[in-house]
Design a protein around this motif. Structure first.
Motif, PDB file in Angstrom:
ATOM      1  N   TRP A  18       0.823  -1.181   0.020  1.00 53.25           N
ATOM      2  CA  TRP A  18       0.002  -0.193   0.060  1.00 53.25           C
ATOM      3  C   TRP A  18       0.982   1.412  -0.078  1.00 53.25           C
ATOM      4  CZ3 TRP A  18      -4.882   1.282  -0.805  1.00 53.25           C
ATOM      5  CH2 TRP A  18      -5.364   2.478  -0.393  1.00 53.25           C
ATOM      6  N   GLU A  19       1.936   1.135   0.692  1.00 52.76           N
ATOM      7  CA  GLU A  19       2.718   2.370   1.091  1.00 52.76           C
ATOM      8  C   GLU A  19       3.513   2.795  -0.278  1.00 52.76           C
ATOM      9  OE1 GLU A  19       4.884   1.224   4.457  1.00 52.76           O
ATOM     10  OE2 GLU A  19       3.537   2.256   5.854  1.00 52.76           O
ATOM     11  N   LYS A  20       3.854   1.425  -0.959  1.00 57.24           N
ATOM     12  CA  LYS A  20       4.327   1.833  -2.287  1.00 57.24           C
ATOM     13  C   LYS A  20       3.633   2.237  -3.667  1.00 57.24           C
ATOM     14  CE  LYS A  20       8.018  -1.674  -1.413  1.00 57.24           C
ATOM     15  NZ  LYS A  20       8.313  -3.187  -1.727  1.00 57.24           N
ATOM     16  N   LEU A  21       2.193   2.129  -3.418  1.00 55.40           N
ATOM     17  CA  LEU A  21       1.321   2.752  -4.548  1.00 55.40           C
ATOM     18  C   LEU A  21       1.443   4.056  -4.594  1.00 55.40           C
ATOM     19  CD1 LEU A  21      -1.974   0.950  -3.583  1.00 55.40           C
ATOM     20  CD2 LEU A  21      -0.366   0.486  -5.591  1.00 55.40           C
ATOM     21  N   THR A  22       1.420   4.803  -5.534  1.00 56.31           N
ATOM     22  CA  THR A  22       1.020   6.463  -5.682  1.00 56.31           C
ATOM     23  C   THR A  22       0.164   6.915  -4.835  1.00 56.31           C
ATOM     24  OG1 THR A  22      -0.192   6.427  -7.829  1.00 56.31           O
ATOM     25  CG2 THR A  22       2.118   6.107  -8.122  1.00 56.31           C
ATOM     26  N   PRO A  23       0.088   8.227  -4.521  1.00 60.07           N
ATOM     27  CA  PRO A  23      -1.157   8.650  -3.950  1.00 60.07           C
ATOM     28  C   PRO A  23      -2.339   8.465  -4.941  1.00 60.07           C
ATOM     29  CG  PRO A  23       0.850  10.095  -3.726  1.00 60.07           C
ATOM     30  CD  PRO A  23       1.212   9.089  -4.586  1.00 60.07           C
ATOM     31  N   ILE A  24      -2.220   8.733  -6.200  1.00 58.36           N
ATOM     32  CA  ILE A  24      -3.509   8.223  -6.907  1.00 58.36           C
ATOM     33  C   ILE A  24      -3.921   7.026  -7.204  1.00 58.36           C
ATOM     34  CG2 ILE A  24      -3.964   8.561  -9.515  1.00 58.36           C
ATOM     35  CD1 ILE A  24      -2.417  11.130  -9.666  1.00 58.36           C
ATOM     36  N   GLY A  25      -2.998   6.057  -6.948  1.00 55.31           N
ATOM     37  CA  GLY A  25      -3.514   4.796  -6.877  1.00 55.31           C
ATOM     38  C   GLY A  25      -4.109   4.381  -5.663  1.00 55.31           C
ATOM     39  N   ARG A  26      -3.682   4.775  -4.501  1.00 54.47           N
ATOM     40  CA  ARG A  26      -4.227   4.650  -3.383  1.00 54.47           C
ATOM     41  C   ARG A  26      -5.792   5.468  -3.303  1.00 54.47           C
ATOM     42  NH1 ARG A  26       0.750   6.076  -1.084  1.00 54.47           N
ATOM     43  NH2 ARG A  26       0.353   8.044  -0.600  1.00 54.47           N
ATOM     44  N   ASN A  27      -5.839   6.516  -3.846  1.00 52.00           N
ATOM     45  CA  ASN A  27      -6.937   7.285  -4.101  1.00 52.00           C
ATOM     46  C   ASN A  27      -8.052   6.408  -4.797  1.00 52.00           C
ATOM     47  OD1 ASN A  27      -8.324  10.126  -3.877  1.00 52.00           O
ATOM     48  ND2 ASN A  27      -8.574   9.476  -5.613  1.00 52.00           N
ATOM     49  N   GLU A  28      -7.842   5.804  -6.044  1.00 54.69           N
ATOM     50  CA  GLU A  28      -8.518   4.948  -6.592  1.00 54.69           C
ATOM     51  C   GLU A  28      -9.215   3.981  -5.827  1.00 54.69           C
ATOM     52  OE1 GLU A  28      -9.627   5.439  -9.772  1.00 54.69           O
ATOM     53  OE2 GLU A  28      -8.217   7.412  -9.683  1.00 54.69           O
ATOM     54  N   PHE A  29      -8.196   3.076  -5.067  1.00 52.11           N
ATOM     55  CA  PHE A  29      -8.633   2.139  -4.314  1.00 52.11           C
ATOM     56  C   PHE A  29      -9.657   2.509  -3.044  1.00 52.11           C
ATOM     57  CE2 PHE A  29      -5.005  -0.716  -5.396  1.00 52.11           C
ATOM     58  CZ  PHE A  29      -5.775  -1.844  -5.716  1.00 52.11           C
ATOM     59  N   ILE A  30      -9.424   3.610  -2.622  1.00 50.18           N
ATOM     60  CA  ILE A  30     -10.236   4.313  -1.413  1.00 50.18           C
ATOM     61  C   ILE A  30     -11.401   4.706  -2.153  1.00 50.18           C
ATOM     62  CG2 ILE A  30     -10.365   6.141   0.309  1.00 50.18           C
ATOM     63  CD1 ILE A  30      -7.246   6.021   0.405  1.00 50.18           C
ATOM     64  N   CYS A  31     -11.405   5.372  -3.113  1.00 57.61           N
ATOM     65  CA  CYS A  31     -12.738   5.771  -3.785  1.00 57.61           C
ATOM     66  C   CYS A  31     -13.829   4.615  -4.149  1.00 57.61           C
ATOM     67  CB  CYS A  31     -12.718   6.561  -5.125  1.00 57.61           C
ATOM     68  SG  CYS A  31     -13.966   7.527  -5.699  1.00 57.61           S
ATOM     69  N   TRP A  32     -13.270   3.575  -4.533  1.00 59.37           N
ATOM     70  CA  TRP A  32     -13.777   2.331  -4.886  1.00 59.37           C
ATOM     71  C   TRP A  32     -14.533   1.561  -3.611  1.00 59.37           C
ATOM     72  CZ3 TRP A  32     -11.867  -2.942  -4.129  1.00 59.37           C
ATOM     73  CH2 TRP A  32     -12.599  -3.830  -4.895  1.00 59.37           C
ATOM     74  N   VAL A  33     -13.761   1.845  -2.738  1.00 57.89           N
ATOM     75  CA  VAL A  33     -14.294   1.158  -1.217  1.00 57.89           C
ATOM     76  C   VAL A  33     -15.374   2.136  -0.661  1.00 57.89           C
ATOM     77  CG1 VAL A  33     -13.704   0.849   1.216  1.00 57.89           C
ATOM     78  CG2 VAL A  33     -12.203  -0.165  -0.649  1.00 57.89           C
ATOM     79  N   GLU A  34     -15.019   3.407  -0.765  1.00 58.56           N
ATOM     80  CA  GLU A  34     -15.981   4.297  -0.243  1.00 58.56           C
ATOM     81  C   GLU A  34     -17.303   4.630  -1.024  1.00 58.56           C
ATOM     82  OE1 GLU A  34     -15.813   6.255   2.556  1.00 58.56           O
ATOM     83  OE2 GLU A  34     -13.976   5.104   2.983  1.00 58.56           O
ATOM     84  N   ASP A  35     -17.375   4.105  -2.413  1.00 55.90           N
ATOM     85  CA  ASP A  35     -18.501   4.017  -3.229  1.00 55.90           C
ATOM     86  C   ASP A  35     -19.584   3.041  -2.876  1.00 55.90           C
ATOM     87  OD1 ASP A  35     -19.710   5.403  -5.511  1.00 55.90           O
ATOM     88  OD2 ASP A  35     -19.493   3.035  -6.386  1.00 55.90           O
ATOM     89  N   ALA A  36     -19.122   2.050  -2.025  1.00 52.20           N
ATOM     90  CA  ALA A  36     -20.141   0.966  -1.694  1.00 52.20           C
ATOM     91  C   ALA A  36     -21.048   1.364  -0.757  1.00 52.20           C
ATOM     92  CB  ALA A  36     -19.427  -0.092  -0.556  1.00 52.20           C
ATOM     93  N   LYS A  37     -22.351   1.110  -1.300  1.00 50.25           N
ATOM     94  CA  LYS A  37     -23.675   1.596  -0.521  1.00 50.25           C
ATOM     95  C   LYS A  37     -23.842   0.968   0.784  1.00 50.25           C
ATOM     96  CE  LYS A  37     -24.445   4.306  -4.269  1.00 50.25           C
ATOM     97  NZ  LYS A  37     -23.135   4.589  -4.633  1.00 50.25           N
ATOM     98  N   GLN A  38     -23.704  -0.605   0.688  1.00 49.70           N
ATOM     99  CA  GLN A  38     -23.838  -1.290   1.903  1.00 49.70           C
ATOM    100  C   GLN A  38     -22.512  -1.642   2.608  1.00 49.70           C
ATOM    101  OE1 GLN A  38     -26.147  -4.457   0.502  1.00 49.70           O
ATOM    102  NE2 GLN A  38     -28.052  -3.152  -0.128  1.00 49.70           N
ATOM    103  N   ALA A  39     -22.705  -1.971   3.888  1.00 50.26           N
ATOM    104  CA  ALA A  39     -21.701  -2.355   4.748  1.00 50.26           C
ATOM    105  C   ALA A  39     -21.158  -3.701   4.123  1.00 50.26           C
ATOM    106  CB  ALA A  39     -21.924  -2.476   6.243  1.00 50.26           C
ATOM    107  N   ALA A  40     -21.933  -4.493   3.611  1.00 49.52           N
ATOM    108  CA  ALA A  40     -21.514  -5.742   3.394  1.00 49.52           C
ATOM    109  C   ALA A  40     -20.632  -5.631   2.076  1.00 49.52           C
ATOM    110  CB  ALA A  40     -22.766  -6.760   3.058  1.00 49.52           C
ATOM    111  N   THR A  41     -20.910  -4.741   1.204  1.00 47.63           N
ATOM    112  CA  THR A  41     -20.362  -4.471  -0.041  1.00 47.63           C
ATOM    113  C   THR A  41     -18.860  -3.786   0.161  1.00 47.63           C
ATOM    114  OG1 THR A  41     -22.364  -3.940  -1.191  1.00 47.63           O
ATOM    115  CG2 THR A  41     -20.237  -3.382  -2.354  1.00 47.63           C
ATOM    116  N   ARG A  42     -18.948  -3.016   0.970  1.00 46.39           N
ATOM    117  CA  ARG A  42     -17.615  -2.246   1.681  1.00 46.39           C
ATOM    118  C   ARG A  42     -16.612  -3.355   2.284  1.00 46.39           C
ATOM    119  NH1 ARG A  42     -16.120   3.021   3.467  1.00 46.39           N
ATOM    120  NH2 ARG A  42     -14.524   3.048   4.705  1.00 46.39           N
TER     121      ARG A  42
END
Length: 103
Positions: free
Chosen positions: A30-54
């Protein structure tokens, strides 16, 4: 607790941080990812509508990191970035969200 590397726009939630901190190898990837790469993963997780999906997305994020992925698979990309114009797929997502909000 020591600082955690977040994305360019998004901050990782406590649950995501805990999942990555639980495995030193994953945290290192995770630390080796670029800030933009980390951002993409975080956005994808945050986009989940339900706790189970998250929860599933956090588990998949860990798996994808372990497999060497630097961005989430099958994700159009973060629509919240202001440093670049949204691409065609992102525009379609933005337009679709606007249509769904209208009665």
């Amino acid at each position: 607790m020591e600082s955690f590397p977040h994305g360019t726009v998004h901050q990782a939630g406590e649950d995501l941080q805990a999942a990555l901190r639980a495995d030193p190898q994953l945290l290192g990837l995770w630390e080796k990812l670029t800030p933009i790469g980390r951002n993409e993963f975080i956005c994808w997780v945050e986009d989940a509508k339900q706790a189970a999906t998250r929860e599933r997305r956090i588990a998949r994020l860990c798996q994808e990191l372990a497999e060497g992925n630097k961005r989430p698979c099958c994700w159009v990309g973060c629509i919240h970035r202001t440093d670049k114009k949204p691409g065609a797929w992102q525009q379609a997502v933005l337009i679709d969200k606007v249509k769904k909000k209208q009665p």
